[in-house]
Design a protein around this motif. Sequence first.
Motif, PDB file in Angstrom:
ATOM      1  N   HIS A 124      29.019 -28.207  -7.525  1.00 49.96           N
ATOM      2  CA  HIS A 124      29.611 -27.428  -6.438  1.00 49.96           C
ATOM      3  C   HIS A 124      30.682 -28.157  -5.640  1.00 49.96           C
ATOM      4  CE1 HIS A 124      25.904 -24.533  -6.244  1.00 49.96           C
ATOM      5  NE2 HIS A 124      26.487 -24.579  -7.421  1.00 49.96           N
ATOM      6  N   GLY A 169      27.501 -11.256   0.290  1.00 52.90           N
ATOM      7  CA  GLY A 169      27.678 -12.000  -0.950  1.00 52.90           C
ATOM      8  C   GLY A 169      27.529 -13.498  -0.750  1.00 52.90           C
ATOM      9  N   THR A 170      28.044 -14.239  -1.710  1.00 50.80           N
ATOM     10  CA  THR A 170      27.846 -15.688  -1.721  1.00 50.80           C
ATOM     11  C   THR A 170      28.986 -16.447  -1.045  1.00 50.80           C
ATOM     12  OG1 THR A 170      26.588 -15.509  -3.778  1.00 50.80           O
ATOM     13  CG2 THR A 170      27.485 -17.671  -3.269  1.00 50.80           C
ATOM     14  N   TYR A 171      30.211 -15.921  -1.134  1.00 47.23           N
ATOM     15  CA  TYR A 171      31.369 -16.748  -0.787  1.00 47.23           C
ATOM     16  C   TYR A 171      32.077 -16.317   0.490  1.00 47.23           C
ATOM     17  CZ  TYR A 171      30.729 -18.667  -5.384  1.00 47.23           C
ATOM     18  OH  TYR A 171      30.180 -19.280  -6.472  1.00 47.23           O
ATOM     19  N   THR A 230      22.444 -23.724  -0.735  1.00 47.59           N
ATOM     20  CA  THR A 230      23.467 -22.691  -0.551  1.00 47.59           C
ATOM     21  C   THR A 230      23.068 -21.701   0.533  1.00 47.59           C
ATOM     22  OG1 THR A 230      24.201 -22.885  -2.823  1.00 47.59           O
ATOM     23  CG2 THR A 230      24.704 -20.824  -1.700  1.00 47.59           C
ATOM     24  N   HIS A 231      23.856 -21.687   1.587  1.00 52.18           N
ATOM     25  CA  HIS A 231      23.620 -20.762   2.699  1.00 52.18           C
ATOM     26  C   HIS A 231      24.198 -19.385   2.376  1.00 52.18           C
ATOM     27  CE1 HIS A 231      23.070 -19.329   6.741  1.00 52.18           C
ATOM     28  NE2 HIS A 231      22.863 -20.505   7.261  1.00 52.18           N
ATOM     29  N   GLY A 232      25.318 -19.390   1.641  1.00 55.66           N
ATOM     30  CA  GLY A 232      25.966 -18.129   1.283  1.00 55.66           C
ATOM     31  C   GLY A 232      26.773 -17.559   2.432  1.00 55.66           C
ATOM     32  N   ASP A 247      33.887 -14.861   6.628  1.00 57.21           N
ATOM     33  CA  ASP A 247      33.187 -14.051   5.622  1.00 57.21           C
ATOM     34  C   ASP A 247      34.114 -13.004   5.035  1.00 57.21           C
ATOM     35  OD1 ASP A 247      30.661 -12.727   4.382  1.00 57.21           O
ATOM     36  OD2 ASP A 247      31.702 -11.131   5.471  1.00 57.21           O
ATOM     37  N   TRP A 299      32.325 -21.766  -7.363  1.00 55.41           N
ATOM     38  CA  TRP A 299      32.710 -20.518  -8.028  1.00 55.41           C
ATOM     39  C   TRP A 299      33.415 -20.768  -9.363  1.00 55.41           C
ATOM     40  CZ3 TRP A 299      37.850 -19.778  -9.140  1.00 55.41           C
ATOM     41  CH2 TRP A 299      38.746 -20.632  -8.480  1.00 55.41           C
ATOM     42  N   ASN A 335      30.504 -21.589  -0.857  1.00 56.45           N
ATOM     43  CA  ASN A 335      29.196 -20.937  -0.847  1.00 56.45           C
ATOM     44  C   ASN A 335      28.337 -21.504   0.287  1.00 56.45           C
ATOM     45  OD1 ASN A 335      28.387 -23.383  -1.855  1.00 56.45           O
ATOM     46  ND2 ASN A 335      27.461 -22.592  -3.729  1.00 56.45           N
ATOM     47  N   ASN A 373      27.423 -24.684   1.211  1.00 55.76           N
ATOM     48  CA  ASN A 373      26.419 -25.499   0.538  1.00 55.76           C
ATOM     49  C   ASN A 373      26.108 -26.722   1.403  1.00 55.76           C
ATOM     50  OD1 ASN A 373      24.949 -26.245  -1.849  1.00 55.76           O
ATOM     51  ND2 ASN A 373      26.529 -27.757  -2.230  1.00 55.76           N
ATOM     52  N   ASN A 391      34.399 -12.863  -1.703  1.00 54.62           N
ATOM     53  CA  ASN A 391      33.636 -12.928  -2.949  1.00 54.62           C
ATOM     54  C   ASN A 391      34.514 -12.702  -4.165  1.00 54.62           C
ATOM     55  OD1 ASN A 391      30.752 -13.312  -2.248  1.00 54.62           O
ATOM     56  ND2 ASN A 391      31.191 -11.549  -0.963  1.00 54.62           N
TER      57      ASN A 391
END
Lengths: 113, 322
Positions: A88, B90-92, B84-86, B314, A30, B76, B78, B40
């Motif tokens: 990352h 969202g991503t984070y 990236t699985h996410g 999450d 991020w 994320n 990863n 996120n």
Amino acid sequence: MAMRQSQSAVIERGVDLDTVHSTDPFEVAWAGEARWFVQFLRPAPGCRVSIQVQISPDGISWIDHESVAARETEAVGMVSIPVAQFGHWLRLTTSKVAGESSPSLRIYLELKE
Amino acid sequence: MTTTDISGLADALRGALRSSDGRLSKFNPLRRILTFDDFNDGLHGWVELGGNYNGRGDLESLDRHFRDMRPPQLSNANFFDVGTHGAMSGTYSMKLATRAHRGHSATGIRRLTMSGRGLLQIEAYLAWKTEANLSGTEQESNSFGDITWDANSHPSEAQFGSFTVATDLCTEGVRYHNVMRFVNADADGHLIQKWAYPVVPEPTPHERHEGVHDYEYGADFTAPDPNDWRYLSDDRVETCYNEVPTKINWHYLRFLIDTSTRSNVELQFNNDVMDLRGVPVPPYADKYESLENLLNFYFSARTVSGVRNFLFLDSVVISAGW
């Protein structure tokens, strides 16, 4: 406008450096910029330490960051290393390259969007 | 319209508004939402649990088992095999990652105070994983404890120790912890997969200062003696670890307590709702000052295999009935 996200992570708060030490994997996908601080909590005058920023695609396999040269320093005071384009994952590997005594290190990772 | 009608209408409106909110509709909060943490947009005040240091911040003044709870990570998710699985949204997500050290706990805490008394609830969507392994011989790496790789089961599942959701609360000077732990496996990789709770309060830095204890690095800070833990049920809890360490399926967790009676009420884990009213909440014997209305929640992950254990969150909602 949203303010920029940031995080200051105390990655080590007093690790004795006898030979070589790598910090645990840290996720930084991020963040757009990062800066390491290495503080010699227990200095070891005369002892020399090499500090290398490392990157990884998965947090498991690591290589040296191609544009941040290893920083060699006497084990006193504090040094700082900025890093960009790190992908990352980040970690820091410190190696004692000269001297008998072992310094104690506090290591911060400062991250910002 | 009677008072009852108005109250019912208010509840229905609240439910309708929440169910039309794509981010909140997956939660079932009490009347007042105190916090809604979607990772996120940052860590939302979740921070590494820190011990109590002396007047000049000396590391040695911290309990050894309290020195290294690890900073939370914005992940994320990863992984080596899928990238990236996410997250669920969202991503984070927030990741609590242990050291690769037997017994080590990673702990993230959120610090609030109470503006009332009554029901208090934490909800989360979470997943637990071990660090993937890419080394060793097949013989070494294909078995751990109860699990030998068979293309369904994966030894990594037996390398995850436990995760814990807990409080640190103080009312009228009485400090206590509500604690529920999902114990996945023991140090030998034998699967346990049961909910557990401690019957003693957490050891404190002040007790160490007074010479009551001095636990080693990696000791279980919540309750160090395994004999101080009880299983909620003898039944094994089926989960969706999903075979390998790089597939994440998000699980729902809801922990309800009552601060007016300093008691546990209920734990929900996906579709299982467990009555906790018989689960004790041991208070500290001594009264506390400087902690009035303390309202902390923490999540922790603890490895007993020595493989890094991860707890991904999450999103988290803390709500109150006051």
